[in-house]
Design a protein around this motif. Sequence first.
Motif, mmCIF file in Angstrom:
data_model
loop_
_atom_site.group_PDB
_atom_site.id
_atom_site.type_symbol
_atom_site.label_atom_id
_atom_site.label_comp_id
_atom_site.label_asym_id
_atom_site.label_seq_id
_atom_site.Cartn_x
_atom_site.Cartn_y
_atom_site.Cartn_z
ATOM 1 N N MET A 8 -6.440 -30.338 -2.555
ATOM 2 C CA MET A 8 -5.875 -30.244 -3.894
ATOM 3 C C MET A 8 -5.967 -28.804 -4.380
ATOM 4 N N VAL A 9 -4.823 -28.140 -4.394
ATOM 5 C CA VAL A 9 -4.772 -26.699 -4.633
ATOM 6 C C VAL A 9 -3.865 -26.368 -5.811
ATOM 7 N N LEU A 10 -4.346 -25.510 -6.677
ATOM 8 C CA LEU A 10 -3.560 -24.953 -7.774
ATOM 9 C C LEU A 10 -3.505 -23.440 -7.624
ATOM 10 N N GLY A 11 -2.582 -22.815 -8.345
ATOM 11 C CA GLY A 11 -2.471 -21.364 -8.261
ATOM 12 C C GLY A 11 -1.725 -20.935 -7.006
ATOM 13 N N ASP A 12 -2.060 -19.743 -6.498
ATOM 14 C CA ASP A 12 -1.372 -19.174 -5.346
ATOM 15 C C ASP A 12 -2.209 -19.371 -4.082
ATOM 16 N N PRO A 13 -1.785 -20.237 -3.177
ATOM 17 C CA PRO A 13 -2.559 -20.468 -1.954
ATOM 18 C C PRO A 13 -2.580 -19.260 -1.033
ATOM 19 N N GLN A 14 -1.734 -18.277 -1.314
ATOM 20 C CA GLN A 14 -1.695 -17.056 -0.513
ATOM 21 C C GLN A 14 -2.362 -15.876 -1.218
ATOM 22 N N ALA A 15 -2.960 -16.116 -2.369
ATOM 23 C CA ALA A 15 -3.596 -15.033 -3.115
ATOM 24 C C ALA A 15 -4.764 -14.441 -2.338
ATOM 25 N N GLU A 16 -5.060 -13.190 -2.619
ATOM 26 C CA GLU A 16 -6.138 -12.494 -1.917
ATOM 27 C C GLU A 16 -7.485 -13.164 -2.168
ATOM 28 N N VAL A 17 -7.678 -13.662 -3.380
ATOM 29 C CA VAL A 17 -8.933 -14.313 -3.740
ATOM 30 C C VAL A 17 -8.716 -15.820 -3.831
ATOM 31 N N GLN A 18 -9.495 -16.546 -3.057
ATOM 32 C CA GLN A 18 -9.434 -17.992 -3.061
ATOM 33 C C GLN A 18 -10.755 -18.558 -3.575
ATOM 34 N N VAL A 19 -10.661 -19.575 -4.427
ATOM 35 C CA VAL A 19 -11.840 -20.217 -5.016
ATOM 36 C C VAL A 19 -11.837 -21.689 -4.628
ATOM 37 N N ILE A 20 -12.988 -22.160 -4.197
ATOM 38 C CA ILE A 20 -13.168 -23.584 -3.906
ATOM 39 C C ILE A 20 -14.253 -24.116 -4.825
#
Length: 235
Positions: A60-72
């Motif tokens: 379940m992902v929001l925002g940009d899945p290709q963004a430099e910074v990923q948060v889980i």
Amino acid sequence: MTRLPAIAIALAAAAVAGGGWYLAAGTVPDLAPVTAAQAQEGDAAPADGAEAGAASVEEMVLGDPQAEVQVIEYASFTCPHCADFHDTVWPELKRDYVDTGKIGFTYREVYFDRYGLWAGMLARCGGDTEKYFAISDMIYERQQEWTRGEPAQIADNLRRIGKSAGLTDERLDACMTDGAKAEALLAAFEENAAADDITSTPSFVIGGQKYSNMGYEQFSEILDEQLGTDGDSDS
């Protein structure tokens, strides 16, 4: 912050291995999702077409899945600290970093108990990511209400949330008796929690580094540092 018991994953795995998707006091498969009516009757068979190992777990992902910074985020629907985070921190975080596409944000469920698993099954019953997060918001907002009572009452409370989200009885029955999906969710939980060394909720993996619960200001500082910005929303 709610600590994840060391035996939680083992118990979850044992629940799946025990089979028999029903809710009965003292039985091993305590985590099995059932409807309120089935909780009274005993056995609850998997939904039509659901076979062990056949289900998959969508991230379940929001925002940009290709963004430099990923948060889980690792959180439990039955964790009060997680509910507080989603009430006080998440709205600003989503507004400033997720909706703007600065980061990608993945929400992963942690199961302390069968009720958290039931809630996760309900949230995924919506059928798409947008509906998942909408139902998740409702689950957190009503946490103190739906978690009260005996198992049958809690199951019924969750069904009411589903109905208020526009889900039909038929859809809820199919979702909440899907044994294959429950197995897949538990397996994903076990794998992800072990890989990221999750011992409490809420926990966050930001740019590959694990953090414990925090307020918006600290979260923002960490993100801005990793993004290489000064916090300016226009940067």
